[in-house]
Design a protein around this motif. Structure first.
Motif, PDB file in Angstrom:
ATOM      1  N   ASP A 110      -2.060   2.258  -6.039  1.00  0.00           N
ATOM      2  CA  ASP A 110      -0.634   2.307  -6.401  1.00  0.00           C
ATOM      3  C   ASP A 110       0.267   2.262  -5.177  1.00  0.00           C
ATOM      4  O   ASP A 110       1.441   1.915  -5.291  1.00  0.00           O
ATOM      5  CB  ASP A 110      -0.330   3.528  -7.289  1.00  0.00           C
ATOM      6  CG  ASP A 110      -0.649   4.839  -6.607  1.00  0.00           C
ATOM      7  OD1 ASP A 110      -1.598   4.864  -5.783  1.00  0.00           O
ATOM      8  OD2 ASP A 110       0.032   5.837  -6.877  1.00  0.00           O
ATOM      9  N   LYS A 111      -0.261   2.621  -3.994  1.00  0.00           N
ATOM     10  CA  LYS A 111       0.548   2.523  -2.758  1.00  0.00           C
ATOM     11  C   LYS A 111      -0.320   1.937  -1.651  1.00  0.00           C
ATOM     12  O   LYS A 111      -0.738   2.673  -0.735  1.00  0.00           O
ATOM     13  CB  LYS A 111       1.037   3.917  -2.337  1.00  0.00           C
ATOM     14  CG  LYS A 111       2.058   4.526  -3.268  1.00  0.00           C
ATOM     15  CD  LYS A 111       2.384   5.956  -2.811  1.00  0.00           C
ATOM     16  CE  LYS A 111       3.012   6.733  -3.949  1.00  0.00           C
ATOM     17  NZ  LYS A 111       2.458   8.092  -4.089  1.00  0.00           N
ATOM     18  N   PRO A 112      -0.615   0.642  -1.699  1.00  0.00           N
ATOM     19  CA  PRO A 112      -1.467   0.043  -0.657  1.00  0.00           C
ATOM     20  C   PRO A 112      -0.911   0.344   0.744  1.00  0.00           C
ATOM     21  O   PRO A 112       0.307   0.373   0.937  1.00  0.00           O
ATOM     22  CB  PRO A 112      -1.411  -1.451  -0.959  1.00  0.00           C
ATOM     23  CG  PRO A 112      -1.059  -1.542  -2.406  1.00  0.00           C
ATOM     24  CD  PRO A 112      -0.168  -0.363  -2.682  1.00  0.00           C
ATOM     25  N   GLY A 113      -1.822   0.589   1.669  1.00  0.00           N
ATOM     26  CA  GLY A 113      -1.400   0.998   3.005  1.00  0.00           C
ATOM     27  C   GLY A 113      -1.588   2.488   3.200  1.00  0.00           C
ATOM     28  O   GLY A 113      -1.556   2.987   4.319  1.00  0.00           O
ATOM     29  N   SER A 114      -1.757   3.221   2.077  1.00  0.00           N
ATOM     30  CA  SER A 114      -2.037   4.655   2.175  1.00  0.00           C
ATOM     31  C   SER A 114      -3.171   4.993   1.216  1.00  0.00           C
ATOM     32  O   SER A 114      -3.521   4.213   0.337  1.00  0.00           O
ATOM     33  CB  SER A 114      -0.793   5.472   1.822  1.00  0.00           C
ATOM     34  OG  SER A 114      -0.384   5.164   0.501  1.00  0.00           O
ATOM     35  N   LEU A 115      -3.731   6.194   1.423  1.00  0.00           N
ATOM     36  CA  LEU A 115      -4.844   6.624   0.576  1.00  0.00           C
ATOM     37  C   LEU A 115      -4.263   7.157  -0.724  1.00  0.00           C
ATOM     38  O   LEU A 115      -3.881   8.329  -0.816  1.00  0.00           O
ATOM     39  CB  LEU A 115      -5.675   7.691   1.305  1.00  0.00           C
ATOM     40  CG  LEU A 115      -7.100   7.937   0.789  1.00  0.00           C
ATOM     41  CD1 LEU A 115      -7.882   8.782   1.769  1.00  0.00           C
ATOM     42  CD2 LEU A 115      -7.139   8.533  -0.597  1.00  0.00           C
ATOM     43  N   SER A 116      -4.139   6.276  -1.704  1.00  0.00           N
ATOM     44  CA  SER A 116      -3.561   6.687  -2.981  1.00  0.00           C
ATOM     45  C   SER A 116      -4.161   5.856  -4.111  1.00  0.00           C
ATOM     46  O   SER A 116      -4.247   4.626  -4.019  1.00  0.00           O
ATOM     47  CB  SER A 116      -2.043   6.505  -2.933  1.00  0.00           C
ATOM     48  OG  SER A 116      -1.474   6.999  -4.131  1.00  0.00           O
ATOM     49  N   ILE A 117      -4.583   6.551  -5.144  1.00  0.00           N
ATOM     50  CA  ILE A 117      -5.249   5.922  -6.296  1.00  0.00           C
ATOM     51  C   ILE A 117      -4.615   6.481  -7.558  1.00  0.00           C
ATOM     52  O   ILE A 117      -4.312   7.675  -7.634  1.00  0.00           O
ATOM     53  CB  ILE A 117      -6.752   6.319  -6.317  1.00  0.00           C
ATOM     54  CG1 ILE A 117      -7.503   5.709  -5.144  1.00  0.00           C
ATOM     55  CG2 ILE A 117      -7.418   5.926  -7.642  1.00  0.00           C
ATOM     56  CD1 ILE A 117      -7.726   4.226  -5.233  1.00  0.00           C
TER      57      ILE A 117
END
Ligand SMILES: [Zn+2]
Ligand SMILES: [Zn+2]
Length: 369
Positions: free
Chosen positions: A26-33
């Motif tokens: 959901d927020k490419p570039g950060s660790l978020s799923i």
């Protein structure tokens, strides 16, 4: 190792839901799923819809999520579904597959390249893993961190009976990669092969295929803490590079002063690359697999004179093609290629990536879908 019992197709394979569960970036570039419901797609001409039951989680997925690879043509799309080590059952055939050998209920895998063009120079050489027009699963196309995914009937990998789905999943990437590298080194029974990074995710599978699959004599090199897994996997000899002053001299000693027939460099270390050619005997081959991060550094010991007088070869190897995948799964079915893994739920994916970032994962994590 965790045993799984889900080798049989789900009872409701014919009931295809309108939506299904998927883990998206959901927020490419950060660790978020984010785990969401997405529309279940219709298979197009030549495609099959696969009801995925398992997906391995690879460090490359982490790199795609984090936009860490500048070599990719565009940043990862928001809402993309990652994953490229998927195993499941064909749930529906698209148009034009009446005479296809792939049938509903077949167990198949989706790997790093989800589809290839069959026409570029790499494809014509049987090196479809580096197809110039290939679609990387989980980057170009929705990947395997979901319950349903599409793949071309001609390119999904058949999974042999007798191999656990969870055990098969990591073979589609890590296993294929090391098998293809061993083929490029042309390792045969009784020959010596040095595996640099022998206790790592790729290395321990390489030790197994080389020793139990090919009958080669494996010299594993790694940190001493990895000795047990390397030896258990098939390394006949082990060199702890942190405790050994002259690793090349040790390799020579183990090979009667001649050197190894092949070296696989599976670590992403410029220092390891700098040593690799010095381990080789006359006519030997060093295969580059691990990609060092940061500045581009030439291989230190690859001087022309050294290559010329020992007629050495240095080559690269990226993942593996469809034949490599079929062969790797056969090694796995026969117990030659084995990987350590634990299972987790789709909802655990963010934590799995966090553990990966923290260096806390041993072997592989396989999601149950
Ligand atoms: Zn991978
Ligand atoms: Zn191609």
């Amino acid at each position: 190792m965790t045993a799984s019992t889900s080798n049989a197709p789900p009872a409701n394979l014919a009931d295809i839901p309108k939506t299904h569960k998927a883990a998206v970036y959901d927020k490419p570039g950060s660790l978020s799923i984010k785990v969401v419901d997405v529309d279940t797609p219709e298979p197009g001409a030549g495609e099959v819809l696969v009801r995925l039951t398992h997906s391995g989680v690879c460090h490359s997925d982490y790199s795609v999520m984090m936009n860490a690879w500048k070599a990719l043509p565009f940043p990862t799309q928001e809402g993309q579904v990652g994953g490229h080590e998927g195993v499941g059952f064909v749930a529906k055939l698209g148009p034009g597959l009446e005479s296809s050998p792939v049938k509903v209920g077949d167990r198949v895998g989706i790997k790093w390249m989800s589809a290839v063009c069959n026409a570029c120079p790499a494809c014509l050489h049987g090196r479809d893993a580096v197809c110039a027009n290939g679609k990387i699963s989980g980057y170009y196309t929705p990947g395997t961190f979901q319950q349903y995914a599409l793949g071309p009937a001609s390119y999904v990998t058949p999974i042999p009976d007798g191999l656990d789905s969870a055990a098969a999943a990591p073979m589609l990437c890590a296993g294929v990669t090391v098998h293809a590298a061993l083929k490029k080194a042309e390792i045969k029974g009784g020959q010596y092969v040095v595996v640099m990074g022998a206790g790592g995710g790729l290395g321990h599978i390489a030790c197994g295929i080389a020793s139990k699959g090919l009958g080669a004599r494996v010299i594993g090199i790694d940190h001493g803490s990895k000795k047990a897994v390397a030896v258990e996997s098939g390394a006949e000899f082990f060199i702890d590079f942190t405790q050994t002053k002259d690793v090349a001299a040790e390799v020579m000693k183990l090979t009667d002063g001649l050197g190894a027939h092949g070296v696989l460099v599976l670590t992403a270390s410029n220092a390891a690359y700098g040593q690799a050619p010095t381990f080789l005997r006359f006519g030997g081959t060093a295969v580059c697999v691990g990609i060092p991060e940061g500045d581009l550094v030439p291989i230190a010991s690859a001087s022309p004179a050294a290559l010329i007088f020992k007629e050495l070869k240095i080559c690269g190897s990226a993942v593996g093609g469809r034949l490599d995948a079929i062969e790797t799964l056969d090694f796995a079915r026969r117990g030659a290629a084995k990987t350590h893994y634990r299972t987790a739920k789709l909802e655990d994916l963010a934590q799995v990536f966090q553990d990966m970032e923290d260096g806390k994962i041993e072997g592989r994590v396989v999601l149950e879908l």
